[in-house]
Scaffold this motif. Structure first.
Motif, PDB file in Angstrom:
ATOM      1  N   ILE A  43       0.834  -1.199   0.000  1.00  0.00           N
ATOM      2  CA  ILE A  43       0.000   0.000   0.000  1.00  0.00           C
ATOM      3  C   ILE A  43       0.872   1.253   0.000  1.00  0.00           C
ATOM      4  N   THR A  44       0.490   2.228  -0.804  1.00  0.00           N
ATOM      5  CA  THR A  44       1.136   3.534  -0.873  1.00  0.00           C
ATOM      6  C   THR A  44       0.037   4.584  -0.933  1.00  0.00           C
ATOM      7  N   PRO A  45       0.360   5.850  -0.675  1.00  0.00           N
ATOM      8  CA  PRO A  45      -0.686   6.881  -0.771  1.00  0.00           C
ATOM      9  C   PRO A  45      -1.361   6.909  -2.141  1.00  0.00           C
ATOM     10  N   HIS A  46      -0.578   6.746  -3.210  1.00  0.00           N
ATOM     11  CA  HIS A  46      -1.165   6.783  -4.550  1.00  0.00           C
ATOM     12  C   HIS A  46      -2.090   5.589  -4.772  1.00  0.00           C
ATOM     13  N   ARG A  47      -1.658   4.399  -4.345  1.00  0.00           N
ATOM     14  CA  ARG A  47      -2.496   3.224  -4.557  1.00  0.00           C
ATOM     15  C   ARG A  47      -3.736   3.248  -3.675  1.00  0.00           C
ATOM     16  N   LEU A  48      -3.598   3.718  -2.433  1.00  0.00           N
ATOM     17  CA  LEU A  48      -4.762   3.798  -1.551  1.00  0.00           C
ATOM     18  C   LEU A  48      -5.798   4.746  -2.133  1.00  0.00           C
ATOM     19  N   ALA A  49      -5.377   5.883  -2.661  1.00  0.00           N
ATOM     20  CA  ALA A  49      -6.324   6.814  -3.276  1.00  0.00           C
ATOM     21  C   ALA A  49      -7.045   6.149  -4.445  1.00  0.00           C
ATOM     22  N   GLY A  50      -6.311   5.355  -5.232  1.00  0.00           N
ATOM     23  CA  GLY A  50      -6.945   4.654  -6.344  1.00  0.00           C
ATOM     24  C   GLY A  50      -7.954   3.623  -5.881  1.00  0.00           C
ATOM     25  N   LEU A  51      -7.646   2.906  -4.788  1.00  0.00           N
ATOM     26  CA  LEU A  51      -8.591   1.914  -4.265  1.00  0.00           C
ATOM     27  C   LEU A  51      -9.880   2.576  -3.787  1.00  0.00           C
ATOM     28  N   LEU A  52      -9.753   3.690  -3.077  1.00  0.00           N
ATOM     29  CA  LEU A  52     -10.946   4.374  -2.571  1.00  0.00           C
ATOM     30  C   LEU A  52     -11.788   4.930  -3.713  1.00  0.00           C
ATOM     31  N   ARG A  53     -11.134   5.423  -4.761  1.00  0.00           N
ATOM     32  CA  ARG A  53     -11.883   5.950  -5.914  1.00  0.00           C
ATOM     33  C   ARG A  53     -12.545   4.829  -6.702  1.00  0.00           C
ATOM     34  N   SER A  54     -11.906   3.659  -6.745  1.00  0.00           N
ATOM     35  CA  SER A  54     -12.453   2.565  -7.549  1.00  0.00           C
ATOM     36  C   SER A  54     -13.813   2.114  -7.036  1.00  0.00           C
ATOM     37  N   VAL A  55     -14.000   2.155  -5.728  1.00  0.00           N
ATOM     38  CA  VAL A  55     -15.280   1.739  -5.160  1.00  0.00           C
ATOM     39  C   VAL A  55     -16.352   2.784  -5.455  1.00  0.00           C
ATOM     40  N   VAL A  56     -16.016   4.046  -5.324  1.00  0.00           N
ATOM     41  CA  VAL A  56     -16.988   5.115  -5.562  1.00  0.00           C
ATOM     42  C   VAL A  56     -17.378   5.174  -7.029  1.00  0.00           C
ATOM     43  N   ASP A  57     -16.419   4.956  -7.931  1.00  0.00           N
ATOM     44  CA  ASP A  57     -16.696   5.044  -9.366  1.00  0.00           C
ATOM     45  C   ASP A  57     -17.413   3.822  -9.908  1.00  0.00           C
ATOM     46  N   GLY A  58     -17.606   2.794  -9.074  1.00  0.00           N
ATOM     47  CA  GLY A  58     -18.290   1.598  -9.537  1.00  0.00           C
ATOM     48  C   GLY A  58     -17.395   0.608 -10.224  1.00  0.00           C
ATOM     49  N   ASN A  59     -16.086   0.819 -10.169  1.00  0.00           N
ATOM     50  CA  ASN A  59     -15.154  -0.141 -10.754  1.00  0.00           C
ATOM     51  C   ASN A  59     -15.003  -1.344  -9.835  1.00  0.00           C
ATOM     52  N   ASN A  60     -14.072  -2.205 -10.131  1.00  0.00           N
ATOM     53  CA  ASN A  60     -13.860  -3.424  -9.377  1.00  0.00           C
ATOM     54  C   ASN A  60     -13.454  -3.100  -7.931  1.00  0.00           C
ATOM     55  N   PRO A  61     -14.317  -3.401  -6.942  1.00  0.00           N
ATOM     56  CA  PRO A  61     -13.963  -3.103  -5.549  1.00  0.00           C
ATOM     57  C   PRO A  61     -13.224  -4.231  -4.846  1.00  0.00           C
ATOM     58  N   GLN A  62     -12.757  -5.225  -5.594  1.00  0.00           N
ATOM     59  CA  GLN A  62     -12.153  -6.404  -4.965  1.00  0.00           C
ATOM     60  C   GLN A  62     -10.909  -6.037  -4.180  1.00  0.00           C
ATOM     61  N   ASP A  63     -10.056  -5.170  -4.740  1.00  0.00           N
ATOM     62  CA  ASP A  63      -8.833  -4.804  -4.028  1.00  0.00           C
ATOM     63  C   ASP A  63      -9.142  -4.043  -2.742  1.00  0.00           C
ATOM     64  N   TYR A  64     -10.162  -3.201  -2.790  1.00  0.00           N
ATOM     65  CA  TYR A  64     -10.532  -2.469  -1.574  1.00  0.00           C
ATOM     66  C   TYR A  64     -11.031  -3.422  -0.498  1.00  0.00           C
ATOM     67  N   MET A  65     -11.875  -4.388  -0.857  1.00  0.00           N
ATOM     68  CA  MET A  65     -12.367  -5.362   0.109  1.00  0.00           C
ATOM     69  C   MET A  65     -11.232  -6.242   0.635  1.00  0.00           C
ATOM     70  N   THR A  66     -10.261  -6.542  -0.214  1.00  0.00           N
ATOM     71  CA  THR A  66      -9.096  -7.297   0.247  1.00  0.00           C
ATOM     72  C   THR A  66      -8.296  -6.492   1.257  1.00  0.00           C
ATOM     73  N   LEU A  67      -8.131  -5.195   0.981  1.00  0.00           N
ATOM     74  CA  LEU A  67      -7.427  -4.331   1.932  1.00  0.00           C
ATOM     75  C   LEU A  67      -8.161  -4.281   3.265  1.00  0.00           C
ATOM     76  N   ALA A  68      -9.492  -4.179   3.230  1.00  0.00           N
ATOM     77  CA  ALA A  68     -10.271  -4.150   4.471  1.00  0.00           C
ATOM     78  C   ALA A  68     -10.071  -5.426   5.279  1.00  0.00           C
ATOM     79  N   GLU A  69      -9.989  -6.555   4.587  1.00  0.00           N
ATOM     80  CA  GLU A  69      -9.770  -7.827   5.279  1.00  0.00           C
ATOM     81  C   GLU A  69      -8.367  -7.889   5.879  1.00  0.00           C
ATOM     82  N   GLU A  70      -7.381  -7.402   5.125  1.00  0.00           N
ATOM     83  CA  GLU A  70      -6.002  -7.495   5.600  1.00  0.00           C
ATOM     84  C   GLU A  70      -5.716  -6.521   6.740  1.00  0.00           C
ATOM     85  N   ILE A  71      -6.343  -5.350   6.724  1.00  0.00           N
ATOM     86  CA  ILE A  71      -6.141  -4.417   7.841  1.00  0.00           C
ATOM     87  C   ILE A  71      -6.625  -5.037   9.139  1.00  0.00           C
ATOM     88  N   GLU A  72      -7.745  -5.727   9.068  1.00  0.00           N
ATOM     89  CA  GLU A  72      -8.280  -6.382  10.264  1.00  0.00           C
ATOM     90  C   GLU A  72      -7.369  -7.513  10.737  1.00  0.00           C
TER      91      GLU A  72
END
Length: 523
Positions: A43-72
């Motif tokens: 994870i980097t600031p640039h990649r994290l910003a892309g993950l958060l935007r991907s969910v809002v824009d309706g793109n593939n949210p799989q990476d964001y959900m994976t990040l949520a699982e790994e943070i926990e």
């Protein structure tokens, strides 16, 4: 059963196989891969910003959900506070309220109570509350359709990495599969969808992970730099010294010895060589800088998840923590309110409809968060009101204290009556005064002088019980008796009417004081 309709208004047939099958299972060879690539490790600031935007824009949210699982999984503090919030509701026993007092509504409520006694219900609540972190918690109902009534035989958690927003409105939840790689609508009466509202707006912008992801990234950078700092400033510098006549072989021996000290904590060198360990400086406060930064990130995470920090981070006083517990209690009530709405909509209603058809009103599952109550203050407040005639239910008070009603053959505690309390109060006061006088006299007088003083005081305080209260009944008995035997028999009955309370009180007072004198002398 022909009145049972799905979300599109189409009739549902009783033998629909999807109701009993696991249609959200993952396979390593399918589009629902149970082993996605890691995201948190890169994870980097640039990649994290892309993950958060991907969910809002309706793109593939799989990476964001994976990040949520790994943070926990990776952040111990986030996992702890999030689990605390989940268990505050998931551990509560549900109750069921009937739609009305009609016989049919009461019967349906009893059926729902049987449903809520299942062993899988606590796990179902916990899995649905996974939506607190990810924004949505989805579970699949595996119905047992082999007998009536149809009952859920199990509930399975659906990995949110397999969920997608619909491309047009971004509000409907779709499930990907090999037949529908872009996602298909969820089957009716098959899925329980919990969408906890932590903020207003799109469901894909909800979830505590969206708030805590930046804190996780900053904390991961801080921990990484902290350990690098510790390697530089936490380990002494090893300095090897050799003479001017040392050969290259001897210098290599010294280098090898310095390297061995770090790994083996020991080395062998010639007597003519020296190794010094020079303690490093503290790095101008760097030893506390990284710790404070990591703690600050944890405190922000606590605020986001629990709404406070005092009971998890600051170690503040109990009074301060109790004030902040109320804030967390409000959050727990809100989580419970939303969870019970989800259970009623996606589990209770399908259970009733599939078995007994559409109803005008349905039983309700309630999840009540108990409020902490000061029972001592309750007793002190309600006792004077009861003494003044307030009628209070014994059952309600027993429920508050968690006490069961006694059986007929149980030994129960008896209350002290008001008359007994009044009789005991003067004796207690006199005993206190006697003890105080004994303590003073013990210091100033000898034991013989104390006994003499007590004897004189007893004789001076003696009250002869021969007044009207004592003699008049005896004189009246003697006047009215026809013979000595009748008078003698009447004296036995008068013993219950004569009042020796004053005599008993005086005797108890002086006996207590003399006993105290003897104990003091013995000690």
């Amino acid at each position: 059963m022909t009145s049972i309709l799905d979300a599109g208004g189409n009739p549902i047939k009783p033998d629909v196989p999807t109701l009993s099958e696991d249609i959200a299972k993952a396979y390593v060879t399918g589009v629902r891969n149970p082993r996605p690539a890691s995201v948190a490790s890169t994870i980097t600031p640039h990649r994290l910003a892309g993950l958060l935007r991907s969910v809002v824009d309706g793109n593939n949210p799989q990476d964001y959900m994976t990040l949520a699982e790994e943070i926990e999984e990776r952040d111990l503090h986030y996992a702890s506070v999030l689990r605390t919030r989940k268990l505050a509701v998931a551990a509560l026993p549900p109750s069921v309220e009937a739609a009305s007092e009609e016989a049919e509504d009461l019967r349906l409520a009893d059926e729902v109570r049987k449903l809520m006694t299942g062993d899988q219900i606590p796990e179902l609540f916990f899995d649905l509350l996974d939506g607190l972190g990810k924004g949505m918690g989805v579970c699949q109902i595996l119905w047992d359709t082999t007998q009536r009534p149809w009952m859920p035989k199990d509930y399975t958690w659906v990995d949110p990495r397999y969920l997608r927003p619909d491309p047009e409105t971004l509000s409907e939840i779709l499930l990907i599969s090999d037949d529908a790689p872009q996602g298909a609508p969820l089957e009716p009466y098959k899925f329980i969808v919990h969408l906890p509202r932590t903020k207003s707006g799109s469901i894909w912008r909800n979830g505590l992970t969206r708030l805590c992801a930046v804190m996780y990234m900053l904390k991961s950078f801080t921990i990484r730099d902290w350990w690098a700092f510790a390697e530089v400033f936490g380990i002494p510098i090893r300095v090897g010294k050799y003479g001017t006549n040392a050969t290259p072989e001897q210098i290599d021996t010294l280098k090898h010895a310095i390297g061995s000290i770090a790994s083996d904590a020991g080395a062998v060198i010639p007597e003519s060589m020296k190794i010094e360990l020079v303690e490093t400086a503290k790095g101008n406060g760097g030893n506390t800088l990284f710790e404070n930064m990591a703690r600050w990130c944890d405190e922000q995470t606590s605020k986001a998840v629990l709404g406070q920090t005092m009971t998890t981070d600051d170690g503040s006083s109990r009074a301060q923590a109790e004030v902040h517990d109320e804030v967390r209690l409000d959050i727990a009530k809100w989580d419970a309110r939303q969870l019970e709405a989800t259970i009623n909509e996606y589990l209770v209603k399908p259970f009733i409809i599939l078995n007994w058809g559409v109803q005008a009103a349905y039983p309700r599952v309630c999840i009540r968060v108990p409020e902490p109550e000061d029972l001592k203050l309750l007793v002190e407040s309600i006792t004077p009101l009861i003494d003044r005639g307030l009628r209070v239910s014994e059952g309600a008070l027993r429920d508050k204290f968690g006490l069961a009603a006694p059986d007929d053959d149980d030994a129960v505690l008896q209350p002290i009556s008001a008359m007994e309390m009044q009789a005991l109060q003067p004796v207690a006061l006199n005993r206190k005064a006697a003890a105080k006088r004994l303590a003073i006299n013990r210091i100033q007088q000898s034991s013989e002088a104390i006994i003499t003083e007590l004897t004189d005081e007893a004789m001076s305080d003696w009250v002869e019980l021969g007044g009207e209260e004592f003699m008049n009944p005896i004189i009246e008995l003697a006047t009215t008796s026809a013979s000595f035997d009748e008078f003698n028999a009447g004296l036995l009955a008068l013993q219950e009417q004569l009042a020796p309370e004053a005599f008993v009180q005086q005797m108890a007072d002086y006996m207590f004081r003399t006993r105290g004198l003897g104990d003091a002398q013995d000690g």
